[in-house]
Design a protein around this motif. Structure first.
Motif, PDB file in Angstrom:
ATOM      1  N   GLY C 143       0.900  -1.009  -0.390  1.00 54.91           N
ATOM      2  CA  GLY C 143       0.161  -0.250  -0.062  1.00 54.91           C
ATOM      3  C   GLY C 143       0.982   1.106   0.407  1.00 54.91           C
ATOM      4  N   PRO C 144       0.186   2.285   0.295  1.00 55.68           N
ATOM      5  CA  PRO C 144       0.813   3.655  -0.039  1.00 55.68           C
ATOM      6  C   PRO C 144       1.877   3.974   1.090  1.00 55.68           C
ATOM      7  N   PHE C 187      -3.978  15.155  -5.807  1.00 60.17           N
ATOM      8  CA  PHE C 187      -5.878  15.132  -4.694  1.00 60.17           C
ATOM      9  C   PHE C 187      -5.880  16.526  -4.807  1.00 60.17           C
ATOM     10  N   GLU C 449       5.747  10.675  -4.048  1.00 63.22           N
ATOM     11  CA  GLU C 449       4.787  12.406  -3.145  1.00 63.22           C
ATOM     12  C   GLU C 449       3.860  11.675  -3.530  1.00 63.22           C
ATOM     13  N   ARG C 453       2.021  11.577   0.351  1.00 65.32           N
ATOM     14  CA  ARG C 453       0.846  12.146   1.022  1.00 65.32           C
ATOM     15  C   ARG C 453      -0.754  11.396   1.042  1.00 65.32           C
ATOM     16  N   GLN C 454      -0.155  10.167   0.260  1.00 62.23           N
ATOM     17  CA  GLN C 454      -1.841   8.754   1.235  1.00 62.23           C
ATOM     18  C   GLN C 454      -1.833   8.220   2.303  1.00 62.23           C
ATOM     19  N   LEU C 456      -0.668   9.892   4.757  1.00 62.46           N
ATOM     20  CA  LEU C 456      -0.275  11.172   5.679  1.00 62.46           C
ATOM     21  C   LEU C 456      -1.949  10.844   5.330  1.00 62.46           C
ATOM     22  N   LEU C 457      -2.677  11.086   4.357  1.00 58.45           N
ATOM     23  CA  LEU C 457      -3.645  11.213   4.713  1.00 58.45           C
ATOM     24  C   LEU C 457      -4.449   9.626   5.764  1.00 58.45           C
ATOM     25  N   LEU C 458      -4.142   8.669   5.931  1.00 58.83           N
ATOM     26  CA  LEU C 458      -4.627   7.400   5.754  1.00 58.83           C
ATOM     27  C   LEU C 458      -4.513   7.528   7.384  1.00 58.83           C
ATOM     28  N   SER C 459      -3.228   7.867   7.491  1.00 63.24           N
ATOM     29  CA  SER C 459      -2.541   8.381   9.174  1.00 63.24           C
ATOM     30  C   SER C 459      -3.022   9.701  10.262  1.00 63.24           C
ATOM     31  N   ASN C 461      -1.589  12.552   9.345  1.00 62.51           N
ATOM     32  CA  ASN C 461      -0.571  12.840   9.039  1.00 62.51           C
ATOM     33  C   ASN C 461       1.015  12.471  10.726  1.00 62.51           C
TER      34      ASN C 461
END
Lengths: 195, 329, 503
Positions: C143-144, C187, C449, C453-454, C456-459, C461
Motif C-alpha cells: 500500500g501507500p 489530490f 510524492e 501523501r496517501q 499521511l492522509l491514512l494516518s 499525518n
C-alpha cells in the motif's frame, strides 16, 4: 562532504611538496591548465548562485501559487515544491561555497571543463537548426521541416561536398515518413499551410 | 563510399522487413477511413474500451460497414481530444466518445480555448450509475450503514477514489453535503490501486462503475452495497439503490457516455449517426454489453440531450466552483 | 489445474502453426518498435488491435505478449548504440552501454543485453508460472506506506549513481524531482507551475525529457568537434562483435540477480521497470569484483539492468493475470484487449479461461527463445551501423527523436519540450552534472510524492504508520542502513586514503 573538508588539511603537507616541485618549472601547458582551472572554478561558483537564485524564484512561486497544506492539514500541493526549492537553494549555495573556498578548488585539482567557444558555437548552431525545424513542423509539415533541417546541416554546419552524403541525408526525412506514417500508421503533420 | 552503400543496404533491409510485417498485419485498416472516433484515454482506458466495444457491436450487426478506427488523444485529459475536434471543424466524419471529464477539465483551466459547448451534440448513449463497493468482509451491508458509521465518527472512514475532480470525488462532495456526514478521500491514480486499497482494508468504500468491480465481486473479494440513483442494475440484481435506502442522490453528477461530433457538423451527418446509434441500442449484443458493464441505455437526442448536458454542466460547474478550481469564469 | 499441468497444456496449444506465426510476427514488430524511441508497445498494440480482435483470443494475446517482450529487447539497441533510451527502463542501460559503444565494444554490449534478457526473461516467466498466487498476495499488500518507503529507498540509490560529485548529483536529482511536480496535482486538482499551458496539465512527457537530455544532448556534445572521421571505432572481426565466453561468465551473477530483482519489483503495479533496472544495477555494482568499471563501460552494468527489465515483464503479468490489475502502461492495453475479447480479467481469469491464460504464459517462454535467436545474429549488423559517418548519423538521430517524441501524444508541444531538454542535456554535460539522477528522479518523484501523501492522509499525518506495517518498516530500515553506509562509507574511504599517504 563535511568529513572530506575536515580531513583534507592533514593531507596537505605531503601534496604541497609535490606541487612545489612541479611549480618550479612552469610551461605553456601549465598556463592553459591554470586558465582552464580558474575558468572552471568561476563557472561553478556562478552556477551555484544561478541554481540558488532559480530555487529562490521557484520557492516564491510555490508559496504564493499553491496551498501548503490540504483540508485535513495533510501536505498540500505546495508542500513538496517548497521543500525541494529550499533544498535547491541550499545545494546551489553549497556548490558555490565549495568551489570558492573548498580545498580542492584552491589547489585547482578538480577536473576542468572544456569550454571552447568554437565547440560551443557549433553545438548551438545545430541546436538552432533543430529549433527552427521544430517550429516549421506545424506549418510546413514534417517532410518539409525535416528537409529544412537536413539542408541546414549540409550547407551551413557541415558544408558537405560529397554527393552520396548529400543524397543520403536528403533521403532521411522521406525514409522516416515512410517508416512511421505509412507503415506504422503514426500520422505525421502534413502542414497546415498546404491544407 | 563503401560506408554509404553499407548504410543504404542496412536501411533498405530494415525497411523491407518492416514492409513485410506491415503488410501482414495492418492490411489497409483505415488510416484516414471514412469515420474516426476520438477518445481522451490511452488505449486500454475505460472510455477507449467502451468506444471499441460500441464500434464492435455496430460492425458485427452490420449497422456500419467498416471498422471505424479509434483515435486516442490522451494529452491534457480531454483538452487534447477537444482541440483535435476543433481543428477539424465541419468534418462530417469525426465523432468523439464524450464523458463528464470533457465537461470538467476545461473548467479547471484558465482560458481554455475549447469547451464541450462547441461540439455538435449527437446522442447520449448510456449512463453509468456508480456503485458503492467494499471489502467482502466489511461490516457495512448497505450504504446507509456506512453513512451512519461516518456520522458517528466524522473524518475517520476512507473512500478510495481518483483525482479530486473526478466523478467519484464530486459525488462524495454532494453526498457529504446532503447527508451531513464526513469521511476522508484517498486519491489513487488508477482503479487497480483503489481495488487493492479495499482488499488491504486501507479504505472502507470505493465508488466506481459496475464493470470496475464485477469480476472481484464474482470472485468473492468485494461486495457491492448500493447502486447510486433510483434504478437497480442487471449486473447486481440484489443490490438496493440509494433511493431505496433513503438517501437522496438527485444532485449527484452522473457518469455519462455520449457521442458528439466535430463543431459545425452538417445536420444530415448528425441524423445519420443518430439513426445508427438508435439501431445499435436495439441489438442483442448491445443489451448484453449493457448488462455486463452495468450501464443504462438512454439514447437521448436533440432537445433532451441539450437539456441534459446543460443540467450536468451546472452541477459539475457548481461543484468545481465550491472546490475553488473553477477558472473559466 | 496445477502449474506444471497448466503449462504443459498451454505449450500444446501454443505450438500450433498459427500461434507460432503470430508470436514471431509480434516479436519482430516488438523489436523494431522497441528500437524506435517514443513508439512503445502500447501504441503498437493499439494499432494492431482492430486486426487482433479478429483472431482467436489466445492467438491475439500471444502476439501482443510477443510485442511486449520484443520491445524490451529492442529498447536496449538504441540505448547502447545511440544513447537514446526508448523507455524509462532503458535509461540505466545507457550509462554503461553507451560507454561500451564508444570504446568499440558495442557488439559485446548488445550481445550481453540479448543474452541477459533471455536468461532473465525466462526466469521471470518461471516466476510467473509457479509463484503467481504468492506474488499476487505481495502485490495486494503493497500500500501507500510500502510504496513510499520503497521510493525513498530507490531515491537514495539514485544518489549512488551520481558518480564523482555528490553535490551535483543531488542538484540533478532535485531538479528532476521538481520537474516531476509540474502538472495537475492528483489530490487537489490544482495546477502546479503549468503557466496556463494546457499541454502541461498532464505533466512533462517523459519521452520528451529523456530523449532530449540523452539523445539530443549527446548529439550536441559530439558535434563540437569538427572531425571528419566517424565517432566510434567498430571492430571488424565477428569475434570482437559478440561477447566472449569470459564476458558471459563475468556477467552471469549480474544476469541472475537482475532476473530475480526484476521479477520481484515487477510485481508491484506502477513501480515497475525503472526501479527494477537500476536497483539491479546498483546491486551488481556493489557485488561486482570490479566496481570501479561501472559508469565507464562495465559489461555487468549492461547485463544487470537489461536482465531486470525483461524479467519485470513476467512480474508485471502477475497482477494482470491474477487480479485483473495492470502493472504498467502495456499492462493496461493488454487489459483492454482482454476485455474486448470478452474475457473479463479478474481473480477468476485463471480458473475460467485457463485455456487462454496458459498458452499466453507458455508462449512467453517460446518468445524469449525466438527473440534470442532473432537478436543475436543482428548484433554484428547493428554494431556495424555505427560505421556510418557521424555527419549522416546525427541528423538521423535528431529526426528520429523528433518523430518518436511526436508519436507519443501527437503533440508539437512535446517536440518543443524535446528541443528545450536537448539544450538542458547539453548544458548539463558541459557542466559535468550527471543526467541520470535527473531523469530517474523525474520518474520516481510522482510515485513517491503520491504515496507519501496517501500514507499521511491514512494516518492523519502521523509518520508512525511507516513503522506499524511490517513491509514498510523493513524498507525504511534498509533505507536508513543505506543512508548510514553512504554517509560513513565515504568517510572510511577517505580515512583509508590518508593512511596510505602517511605510510
Amino acid at each position: 562532504m563535511e568529513q572530506e573538508i575536515v580531513r583534507r588539511p592533514d593531507e596537505d603537507t605531503p601534496d604541497e611538496d609535490a606541487a612545489e616541485e612541479l611549480a618550479a618549472e612552469p610551461s605553456p601547458a601549465d598556463g592553459d591548465q591554470n586558465r582552464d582551472a580558474r575558468l572552471t572554478r568561476r563557472v561553478h561558483v556562478v552556477l551555484g548562485l544561478v541554481i540558488a537564485a532559480l530555487g529562490a524564484w521557484l520557492l516564491y512561486k510555490s508559496r504564493t501559487e499553491l496551498e501548503f497544506r490540504g483540508p485535513n492539514n495533510e501536505p498540500g500541493p505546495g508542500y513538496l515544491p517548497v521543500l525541494l526549492t529550499i533544498c535547491l537553494i541550499a545545494l546551489g549555495l553549497a556548490l558555490s561555497a565549495v568551489w570558492l573556498w573548498g580545498p580542492k578548488a584552491r589547489r585547482g585539482e578538480a577536473p576542468t571543463l572544456s569550454l571552447s567557444p568554437q565547440g560551443i558555437g557549433r553545438a548551438l548552431l545545430v541546436w538552432l537548426a533543430l529549433l527552427v525545424c521544430a517550429f516549421l513542423i506545424e506549418p510546413l509539415g514534417f517532410l518539409a521541416a525535416g528537409e529544412v533541417l537536413v539542408v541546414l546541416v549540409i550547407v551551413v554546419i557541415e558544408r558537405i561536398r560529397s554527393i552520396p552524403l548529400i543524397i543520403a541525408l536528403l533521403l532521411l526525412p522521406p525514409a522516416m515518413y515512410l517508416l512511421f506514417d505509412t507503415l506504422l500508421e503514426v500520422q505525421l503533420p502534413g502542414g497546415t499551410l498546404w491544407y | 563510399m563503401f560506408r554509404i552503400r553499407q548504410l543504404l543496404t542496412v536501411a533498405i533491409a530494415v525497411l523491407g522487413l518492416i514492409a513485410l510485417a506491415g503488410c501482414g498485419s495492418s492490411g489497409g485498416g483505415g488510416k484516414s477511413g471514412p469515420v474516426e472516433v476520438v477518445t481522451h484515454n490511452a488505449v486500454g482506458g475505460g472510455s477507449d474500451v467502451f468506444t471499441r466495444q460500441m464500434i464492435k457491436v455496430m460492425y458485427e450487426n452490420k449497422i456500419i460497414d467498416t471498422n471505424w478506427p479509434v483515435r486516442n488523444v490522451p494529452a491534457g485529459d480531454s483538452i487534447g481530444a477537444m482541440s483535435y475536434m476543433f481543428d477539424h471543424k465541419g468534418n462530417a466524419g469525426l465523432i468523439a466518445q464524450v464523458t463528464p471529464t470533457w465537461l470538467a477539465t476545461p473548467m479547471t483551466v484558465e482560458n481554455a480555448k475549447v469547451s464541450l459547448a462547441g461540439l455538435t451534440p449527437i446522442t447520449l448513449v448510456a449512463t453509468e450509475p456508480q456503485v458503492v463497493a467494499t471489502n467482502a468482509k466489511s461490516q457495512f451491508n448497505t450504504f446507509a450503514d456506512f453513512v451512519a458509521a461516518a456520522k458517528k465518527a466524522p473524518d475517520t472512514l476512507v473512500q478510495a477514489g481518483g483525482s479530486s475532480t473526478a466523478n467519484d470525488a464530486l459525488t462524495r462532495l454532494v453526498l457529504q453535503d446532503s447527508l451531513g456526514a464526513k469521511w476522508k478521500f484517498l486519491s489513487f491514480e488508477d482503479t487497480g490501486s483503489r481495488i487493492t486499497a479495499l482488499l488491504r482494508d486501507d479504505a472502507n468504500i470505493m465508488l466506481g462503475s459496475a464493470s470496475d468491480v464485477a469480476e472481484q465481486v464474482k470472485a468473492g473479494q468485494l461486495k457491492v452495497i448500493a447502486v447510486i440513483g433510483n434504478q437497480r442494475l442487471d449486473a447486481f440484481p440484489d443490490v438496493s439503490t440509494t433511493e431505496e435506502q433513503g438517501i437522496d442522490s438527485s444532485k449527484v453528477p452522473v457518469q455519462f457516455r455520449a457521442v458528439m461530433g466535430a463543431p459545425d457538423m452538417p445536420a444530415d451527418a448528425v441524423q445519420k449517426y443518430q439513426d445508427d446509434l438508435s439501431k445499435m441500442v436495439e441489438t442483442d449484443d448491445w443489451k448484453n454489453l449493457i448488462k455486463d458493464d452495468g450501464l443504462v441505455t438512454q439514447n437521448l437526442q436533440d432537445d433532451k440531450l441539450e437539456t441534459y448536458l446543460k443540467e450536468q454542466t451546472d452541477i459539475v460547474g457548481g461543484l468545481l466552483q465550491g472546490l475553488g478550481l473553477r477558472k473559466d469564469q | 489445474m496445477n502449474a506444471v499441468e497448466g503449462l504443459l497444456h498451454g505449450l500444446q496449444s501454443a505450438i500450433t502453426p498459427t500461434n507460432l506465426l503470430w508470436l514471431l510476427v509480434g516479436c519482430l514488430l516488438g523489436t523494431l518498435v522497441g528500437i524506435l524511441p517514443g513508439l512503445g508497445p502500447p501504441a503498437t498494440i493499439a494499432i494492431l488491435l482492430p486486426l487482433a480482435t479478429g483472431f482467436a483470443p489466445a492467438t491475439g494475446l500471444i502476439m501482443m505478449a510477443g510485442i511486449y517482450y520484443g520491445a524490451k529487447y529492442g529498447g536496449s539497441t538504441t540505448s547502447i548504440l545511440l544513447n537514446i533510451p526508448g523507455e524509462s527502463s532503458s535509461v540505466v542501460t545507457c550509462i554503461d552501454g553507451y560507454e561500451m559503444a564508444k570504446q568499440g565494444r558495442a557488439g559485446k554490449a548488445l550481445g550481453i543485453a540479448a543474452i541477459g534478457s533471455f536468461v532473465a526473461g525466462t526466469l521471470g516467466v518461471i516466476g510467473l508460472t509457479f509463484l503467481a498466487p504468492a506474488a499476487a498476495d505481495v502485490a495486494v499488500n503493497f500500500g501507500p506506506p510500502e510504496y513510499s518507503a520503497l521510493m525513498v529507498f530507490a531515491l537514495l540509490l539514485v544518489i549512488m549513481l551520481a558518480g564523482d560529485s555528490m553535490l551535483k548529483g543531488f542538484i540533478a536529482m532535485f531538479i528532476g524531482l521538481f520537474l516531476s511536480t509540474i502538472g495537475t496535482d492528483l489530490f487537489s486538482g490544482a495546477q502546479r507551475f503549468t503557466g496556463d499551458q494546457i499541454e502541461l496539465a498532464g505533466g512533462i512527457e517523459f519521452i520528451a525529457l529523456s530523449v532530449g537530455i540523452f539523445a539530443v544532448g549527446e548529439v550536441l556534445i559530439n558535434i563540437e568537434d569538427k572531425t571528419e572521421k566517424q565517432l566510434f571505432q567498430v571492430p571488424n572481426k565477428i569475434r570482437d562483435l559478440l561477447p566472449s565466453r569470459q564476458d558471459i561468465k563475468k556477467s552471469t551473477p549480474a544476469m541472475l540477480q537482475g532476473g530475480i530483482v526484476g521479477f520481484l519489483i515487477g510485481i508491484l503495479p506502477g513501480a515497475g521497470s525503472t526501479v527494477a533496472s537500476f536497483v539491479s544495477y546498483i546491486i551488481a555494482k556493489k557485488t561486482s569484483k570490479t566496481p570501479e568499471e561501472f559508469g565507464k563501460g562495465s559489461i555487468e552494468g549492461v547485463a544487470a539492468p537489461e536482465a531486470a527489465n525483461n524479467s519485470e515483464t513476467g512480474g508485471a503479468m502477475v497482477p494482470l493475470l491474477t487480479m485483473g490489475i495492470p502493472g504498467s502502461g502495456t499492462g493496461a492495453v493488454l487489459l483492454g484487449a482482454l476485455v474486448l475479447y470478452g474475457l473479463n480479467p479478474g481473480p477468476l481469469l485463471f480458473h475460467e479461461h485457463a485455456d487462454v491464460v496458459w498458452p499466453i504464459i507458455a508462449s512467453m517462454y517460446l518468445g524469449n527463445i525466438a527473440l534470442l535467436v532473432m537478436n543475436l545474429p543482428m548484433v554484428p549488423l547493428f554494431a556495424k551501423l555505427l560505421n556510418t559517418p557521424y555527419k549522416v548519423l546525427y541528423p538521423a538521430i535528431l529526426l528520429i527523436s523528433v518523430v518518436g517524441v511526436y508519436s507519443v501524444n501527437f503533440s508539437i508541444f512535446d517536440v518543443g519540450m524535446l528541443v528545450v531538454f536537448g539544450l538542458l542535456g547539453y548544458v548539463m554535460r558541459k557542466l559535468d552534472i550527471p543526467p541520470a539522477p535527473l531523469v530517474l528522479a523525474f520518474v520516481l518523484g510522482p510515485i513517491a510524492e503520491n504515496a507519501i501523501r496517501q500514507s499521511l492522509l491514512l494516518s492523519n499525518n502521523s509518520p508512525i504508520i511507516y513503522l506499524e506495517r511490517p513491509i514498510s518498516a523493513t524498507l525504511i530500515g534498509l533505507a536508513v542502513a543505506l543512508l548510514l553506509v553512504l554517509a560513513f562509507g565515504r568517510g572510511r574511504k577517505v580515512r583509508d586514503q590518508v593512511v596510505e599517504i602517511d605510510a
